[in-house]
Design a protein around this motif. Structure first.
Motif, PDB file in Angstrom:
ATOM      1  N   GLY A 193       0.795  -1.215   0.000  1.00  0.00           N
ATOM      2  CA  GLY A 193       0.000   0.000   0.000  1.00  0.00           C
ATOM      3  C   GLY A 193       0.827   1.265   0.000  1.00  0.00           C
ATOM      4  N   ARG A 194       2.168   1.127  -0.011  1.00  0.00           N
ATOM      5  CA  ARG A 194       3.020   2.321  -0.077  1.00  0.00           C
ATOM      6  C   ARG A 194       2.945   2.997  -1.445  1.00  0.00           C
ATOM      7  NH1 ARG A 194       6.456  -1.345   2.722  1.00  0.00           N
ATOM      8  NH2 ARG A 194       7.542  -1.869   0.792  1.00  0.00           N
ATOM      9  N   LEU A 195       2.466   2.255  -2.441  1.00  0.00           N
ATOM     10  CA  LEU A 195       2.328   2.784  -3.794  1.00  0.00           C
ATOM     11  C   LEU A 195       0.961   2.374  -4.323  1.00  0.00           C
ATOM     12  CD1 LEU A 195       3.614   4.112  -6.347  1.00  0.00           C
ATOM     13  CD2 LEU A 195       4.478   1.833  -6.954  1.00  0.00           C
ATOM     14  N   ASP A 196       0.226   3.318  -4.889  1.00  0.00           N
ATOM     15  CA  ASP A 196      -1.075   3.039  -5.486  1.00  0.00           C
ATOM     16  C   ASP A 196      -0.939   2.901  -6.998  1.00  0.00           C
ATOM     17  OD1 ASP A 196      -2.541   3.102  -3.083  1.00  0.00           O
ATOM     18  OD2 ASP A 196      -2.607   5.305  -3.149  1.00  0.00           O
ATOM     19  N   SER A 197      -1.860   2.181  -7.595  1.00  0.00           N
ATOM     20  CA  SER A 197      -1.789   1.931  -9.039  1.00  0.00           C
ATOM     21  C   SER A 197      -1.844   3.234  -9.832  1.00  0.00           C
ATOM     22  CB  SER A 197      -2.918   0.992  -9.473  1.00  0.00           C
ATOM     23  OG  SER A 197      -4.170   1.509  -9.085  1.00  0.00           O
ATOM     24  N   GLU A 198      -2.566   4.235  -9.339  1.00  0.00           N
ATOM     25  CA  GLU A 198      -2.669   5.489 -10.080  1.00  0.00           C
ATOM     26  C   GLU A 198      -1.332   6.224 -10.159  1.00  0.00           C
ATOM     27  OE1 GLU A 198      -4.260   8.270  -6.346  1.00  0.00           O
ATOM     28  OE2 GLU A 198      -5.658   7.567  -7.884  1.00  0.00           O
ATOM     29  N   ASP A 199      -0.401   5.904  -9.254  1.00  0.00           N
ATOM     30  CA  ASP A 199       0.915   6.548  -9.254  1.00  0.00           C
ATOM     31  C   ASP A 199       1.998   5.651  -9.855  1.00  0.00           C
ATOM     32  OD1 ASP A 199      -0.116   8.797  -7.840  1.00  0.00           O
ATOM     33  OD2 ASP A 199      -0.019   7.634  -5.989  1.00  0.00           O
ATOM     34  N   LEU A 200       1.598   4.472 -10.339  1.00  0.00           N
ATOM     35  CA  LEU A 200       2.576   3.482 -10.778  1.00  0.00           C
ATOM     36  C   LEU A 200       3.333   3.920 -12.025  1.00  0.00           C
ATOM     37  CD1 LEU A 200       3.884   0.709 -10.528  1.00  0.00           C
ATOM     38  CD2 LEU A 200       1.893  -0.270 -11.696  1.00  0.00           C
ATOM     39  N   LEU A 201       2.650   4.522 -12.979  1.00  0.00           N
ATOM     40  CA  LEU A 201       3.313   4.939 -14.221  1.00  0.00           C
ATOM     41  C   LEU A 201       4.433   5.928 -13.927  1.00  0.00           C
ATOM     42  CD1 LEU A 201       3.408   4.851 -17.338  1.00  0.00           C
ATOM     43  CD2 LEU A 201       1.767   6.750 -17.329  1.00  0.00           C
ATOM     44  N   GLU A 202       4.152   6.919 -13.107  1.00  0.00           N
ATOM     45  CA  GLU A 202       5.171   7.914 -12.763  1.00  0.00           C
ATOM     46  C   GLU A 202       6.317   7.264 -11.995  1.00  0.00           C
ATOM     47  OE1 GLU A 202       5.624  12.113 -10.218  1.00  0.00           O
ATOM     48  OE2 GLU A 202       3.650  11.199 -10.547  1.00  0.00           O
ATOM     49  N   ALA A 203       5.972   6.367 -11.072  1.00  0.00           N
ATOM     50  CA  ALA A 203       7.002   5.691 -10.272  1.00  0.00           C
ATOM     51  C   ALA A 203       7.888   4.821 -11.149  1.00  0.00           C
ATOM     52  CB  ALA A 203       6.343   4.855  -9.179  1.00  0.00           C
ATOM     53  N   TRP A 204       7.274   4.103 -12.091  1.00  0.00           N
ATOM     54  CA  TRP A 204       8.047   3.251 -13.013  1.00  0.00           C
ATOM     55  C   TRP A 204       9.029   4.095 -13.814  1.00  0.00           C
ATOM     56  CZ3 TRP A 204       7.451  -2.103 -14.540  1.00  0.00           C
ATOM     57  CH2 TRP A 204       8.261  -2.456 -15.634  1.00  0.00           C
ATOM     58  N   ASN A 205       8.529   5.165 -14.422  1.00  0.00           N
ATOM     59  CA  ASN A 205       9.368   5.977 -15.306  1.00  0.00           C
ATOM     60  C   ASN A 205      10.514   6.633 -14.538  1.00  0.00           C
ATOM     61  OD1 ASN A 205       7.700   5.290 -17.417  1.00  0.00           O
ATOM     62  ND2 ASN A 205       6.593   7.230 -17.461  1.00  0.00           N
ATOM     63  N   ALA A 206      10.230   7.107 -13.331  1.00  0.00           N
ATOM     64  CA  ALA A 206      11.282   7.735 -12.531  1.00  0.00           C
ATOM     65  C   ALA A 206      12.344   6.715 -12.132  1.00  0.00           C
ATOM     66  CB  ALA A 206      10.667   8.375 -11.296  1.00  0.00           C
ATOM     67  N   ARG A 207      11.913   5.526 -11.726  1.00  0.00           N
ATOM     68  CA  ARG A 207      12.869   4.495 -11.311  1.00  0.00           C
ATOM     69  C   ARG A 207      13.692   4.011 -12.501  1.00  0.00           C
ATOM     70  NH1 ARG A 207      13.494   0.408  -7.323  1.00  0.00           N
ATOM     71  NH2 ARG A 207      15.404  -0.689  -7.929  1.00  0.00           N
ATOM     72  N   PHE A 208      13.063   3.859 -13.670  1.00  0.00           N
ATOM     73  CA  PHE A 208      13.811   3.394 -14.833  1.00  0.00           C
ATOM     74  C   PHE A 208      14.888   4.399 -15.224  1.00  0.00           C
ATOM     75  CE2 PHE A 208      14.811   2.262 -19.151  1.00  0.00           C
ATOM     76  CZ  PHE A 208      14.747   0.879 -19.146  1.00  0.00           C
ATOM     77  N   LEU A 209      14.536   5.676 -15.210  1.00  0.00           N
ATOM     78  CA  LEU A 209      15.515   6.707 -15.542  1.00  0.00           C
ATOM     79  C   LEU A 209      16.675   6.676 -14.552  1.00  0.00           C
ATOM     80  CD1 LEU A 209      16.352   9.183 -17.231  1.00  0.00           C
ATOM     81  CD2 LEU A 209      14.952  10.582 -15.690  1.00  0.00           C
ATOM     82  N   LYS A 210      16.375   6.491 -13.286  1.00  0.00           N
ATOM     83  CA  LYS A 210      17.417   6.439 -12.254  1.00  0.00           C
ATOM     84  C   LYS A 210      18.323   5.229 -12.440  1.00  0.00           C
ATOM     85  CE  LYS A 210      17.921   6.096  -7.195  1.00  0.00           C
ATOM     86  NZ  LYS A 210      18.448   4.710  -7.134  1.00  0.00           N
TER      87      LYS A 210
END
Length: 490
Positions: A362-379
Motif C-alpha cells: 500500500g506504499r504505492l497506489d496503481s494510479e501513481d505506478l506509471l510515474e514511479a516506473w518511469n522515474a525508477r527506470f531513468l534512475k
C-alpha cells in the motif's frame, strides 16, 4: 483403500483439472478468438470455483490426518498436499473465483492497452486486481508480511527480506560492470536487416531441437508475451517475432524450451501428483536461463547459430562467428526486460521487485505506478522511457495477478550460475557438442540432477545436492565479469 490411497486418487483428479485450466490459459494467449474474452473469463471462473472446492474439501483434512507414508516420496507428497490445503483453506471461495474471472479479463485489457500505448485503459483494471491480491495476501499471511505470503507461492521458503539482501549484494557489481562495458572502446555491431517471420520460426524450431525439445509432446506457437505451458506428456512453448530482431524470437524459444524441458523431464511416476511439476519458479528459471544464456549465448553454440542464420537469411552484416558472438551478447540500455542482456537483466527485476512490494504493502497506489516506473527506470538505466509499451505495459505478470513472481527470475539466474559451474566440471568437453548444435550432454546432466526430481526436494536442497555447494551469487557474477570482460576487452 487406505487414507493415503484415497488422498492420492482425489489429488490425481485435482491435478488433471488444474491441467485443463492451464490449457484454457494457453488457448487464450495463443489461438482463442479475440471476441471470446468474456466467455473465457466465465469458463476460468467456473473451473477455479471447482478447483477451490476440491483444494479445500474437508475430506482432505481427514485423509491428511490419517495417511501413513510408506516412503520418503509419500511423505513429501503428503507435505505438499498439506501445504496447498492449508493455503487454499485460508482463501474464501468468492475471492478465488473473482480472481480467476478478473485476471482473465485483465489479460485481454493489458494486451489491448499495450498495443495502443494506453496505460489509462489498463490501470483501472490493474487496481481491481491489486485490491484482490492484497485481500488474498492478507488471508494467507495470517498477520505476517503480505508480500512474503504471495512470494511463497512461487518460491517456497523465500522471503522478501532475503531477496532484498541478495539484490543488495548483486547490484554494485552489476552496475560497475555495466558502466565499464558502456564506456569500453570496443562496442560490438548491432545485427541489422529484415528477417521474415517464417524463416525465423524455422530457425526457432531448429534451436528447440538442438536443445532436445520433444516435439511429440510439445508445439511452438506465437504469443504477445512468450511463455510455456503444461507438464508430463503435453508441455507447449511460445515465442514472438519482430522482423528486425531475430534474436527476440530465437532466444525466447530457447528460454521457453528450458522451462518446458523441466516439465517433460520429471519422473513419470510423479504424474498427476504434487511432485509432478517444477518445485519452484526460481528452479524453473534456472533451467530456462542456463539454456538461453550460459549455453545459448556462449561462444560454441553462437558459432553454430551464426552459420545457420547466415544460410537462412542469405548472409548477415556481421562478418564472422567471433563478431557474431559479441553481437549476440551486446550490452545496450534497452527498455525491454525479455530482450535485456545478461548484465542488465537482473537490474530490470530489481526495479519490478521494489515496485510490486510497494504496491502490495500500500506504499504505492496503481494510479501513481506509471510515474514511479518511469522515474525508477531513468534512475536505474539512465534513459527516459519513450512510451508505455516499453515501460509499465511491457509485462503481463501484474495483469494476471502474479505478484511475487518477478524476483524468481533473478533467483533463477543465481541458481543457473551455480549449476553452470558444476555442469562444466561434469562435462568438460561440452563446447565440442554445442558447436555442432547439440546440447544433449548438458540437457542430460540437468535432467539427471534437477529436472527428473520435480517437486521431490525443496528448492534449496535440490540445488545444493546438484551443485555440492551453498547457493550464492558469486558464480553468476564471476561468470558475467569474465565473459563480458573478454567480449569488451575490459
Amino acid at each position: 483403500m487406505t487414507a493415503f490411497d484415497d488422498l492420492m486418487a482425489f489429488q490425481r483428479q485435482t491435478e488433471a483439472l488444474s491441467s485443463v485450466a492451464e490449457r484454457l490459459g494457453w488457448d487464450q494467449e495463443t489461438v482463442m478468438p479475440r471476441g471470446a474474452v468474456e466467455q473465457r473469463s466465465e469458463e476460468m471462473a467456473a473451473i477455479e470455483t471447482l478447483l477451490h472446492e476440491r483444494r479445500t474439501d474437508p475430506r482432505l483434512g481427514e485423509w491428511l490426518a490419517s495417511a501413513q507414508p510408506r516412503s520418503q516420496t509419500d511423505a513429501r507428497t503428503i507435505e505438499l498436499i498439506a501445504r496447498d490445503y492449508g493455503r487454499a483453506s485460508r482463501i474464501p471461495a468468492r475471492l478465488a473465483t473473482e480472481l480467476a474471472r478478473l485476471t482473465s479479463l485483465a489479460q485481454s485489457v493489458w494486451a489491448d492497452a499495450r498495443a495502443a500505448d494506453a496505460p489509462d485503459d489498463f490501470l483501472p483494471v490493474l487496481d481491481q486486481v491489486l485490491m484482490l491480491k492484497r485481500e488474498e495476501a492478507a488471508a494467507l499471511a495470517d498477520g505476517g508480511d503480505l508480500y512474503d505470503a504471495l512470494l511463497d507461492d512461487y518460491e517456497p521458503g523465500m522471503t522478501g527480506a532475503r531477496i532484498a539482501s541478495l539484490f543488495d549484494a548483486m547490484r554494485p557489481r552489476l552496475v560497475a560492470l555495466r558502466e565499464n562495458i558502456l564506456g569500453a572502446e570496443n562496442q560490438p555491431a548491432a545485427l541489422t536487416g529484415h528477417f521474415p517471420q517464417e524463416t525465423q520460426l524455422r530457425l526457432a524450431r531448429a534451436c528447440a531441437t538442438a536443445f532436445g525439445y520433444d516435439w511429440t509432446r510439445g508445439r511452438l506457437d506465437l504469443a504477445v508475451h512468450p511463455f510455456s505451458s503444461g507438464c508430463w506428456q503435453d508441455s507447449r512453448i511460445t515465442t514472438r517475432v519482430v522482423e528486425t530482431d531475430p534474436f527476440n524470437c530465437l532466444y525466447s524459444t530457447i528460454h521457453e524450451v528450458g522451462h518446458s524441458s523441466y516439465e517433460l523431464g520429471i519422473d513419470d511416476d510423479y504424474a498427476f501428483t504434487p511432485l509432478g511439476r517444477g518445485v519452484s519458479m526460481g528452479v524453473h528459471e534456472s533451467q530456462s536461463r542456463i539454456y538461453e544464456n550460459q549455453m545459448g549465448r556462449g561462444r560454441a553454440f553462437s558459432g553454430w547459430l551464426f552459420q545457420r542464420m547466415s544460410d537462412a537469411f542469405g548472409g548477415l552484416n556481421i562478418p564472422d562467428a567471433d563478431a557474431f558472438h559479441a553481437t549476440v551478447n551486446r550490452v545496450t540500455p534497452g527498455f525491454i526486460r525479455t530482450e535485456a542482456d545478461e548484465v542488465q537483466y537482473n537490474l530490470h527485476i530489481m526495479l519490478r521487485f521494489d515496485l510490486e512490494r510497494d504496491l502490495i504493502s500500500g506504499r504505492l497506489d496503481s494510479e501513481d505506478l506509471l510515474e514511479a516506473w518511469n522515474a525508477r527506470f531513468l534512475k536505474d538505466f539512465g534513459v527516459a522511457v519513450d512510451r508505455p509499451a516499453n515501460g509499465l505495459l511491457q509485462d503481463v505478470h501484474w495483469a494476471v495477478g502474479l505478484f511475487g513472481y518477478f524476483p524468481t527470475y533473478a533467483l533463477g539466474n543465481v541458481y543457473a550460475g551455480c549449476l553452470h559451474d558444476s555442469l562444466r566440471q561434469a562435462v568438460p568437453d561440452l563446447d565440442t557438442s554445442l558447436a555442432q548444435g547439440d546440447a544433449s550432454p548438458a540437457v542430460e546432466w540437468l535432467r539427471e540432477n534437477i529436472q527428473r526430481h520435480g517437486g521431490a526436494l525443496p528448492p534449496r536442497q535440490l540445488m545444493e545436492n546438484a551443485t555440492g555447494q551453498p547457493i550464492t551469487p558469486e558464480p553468476l557474477l564471476t561468470y558475467l565479469e569474465i565473459k563480458f570482460g573478454e567480449i569488451y576487452g575490459l
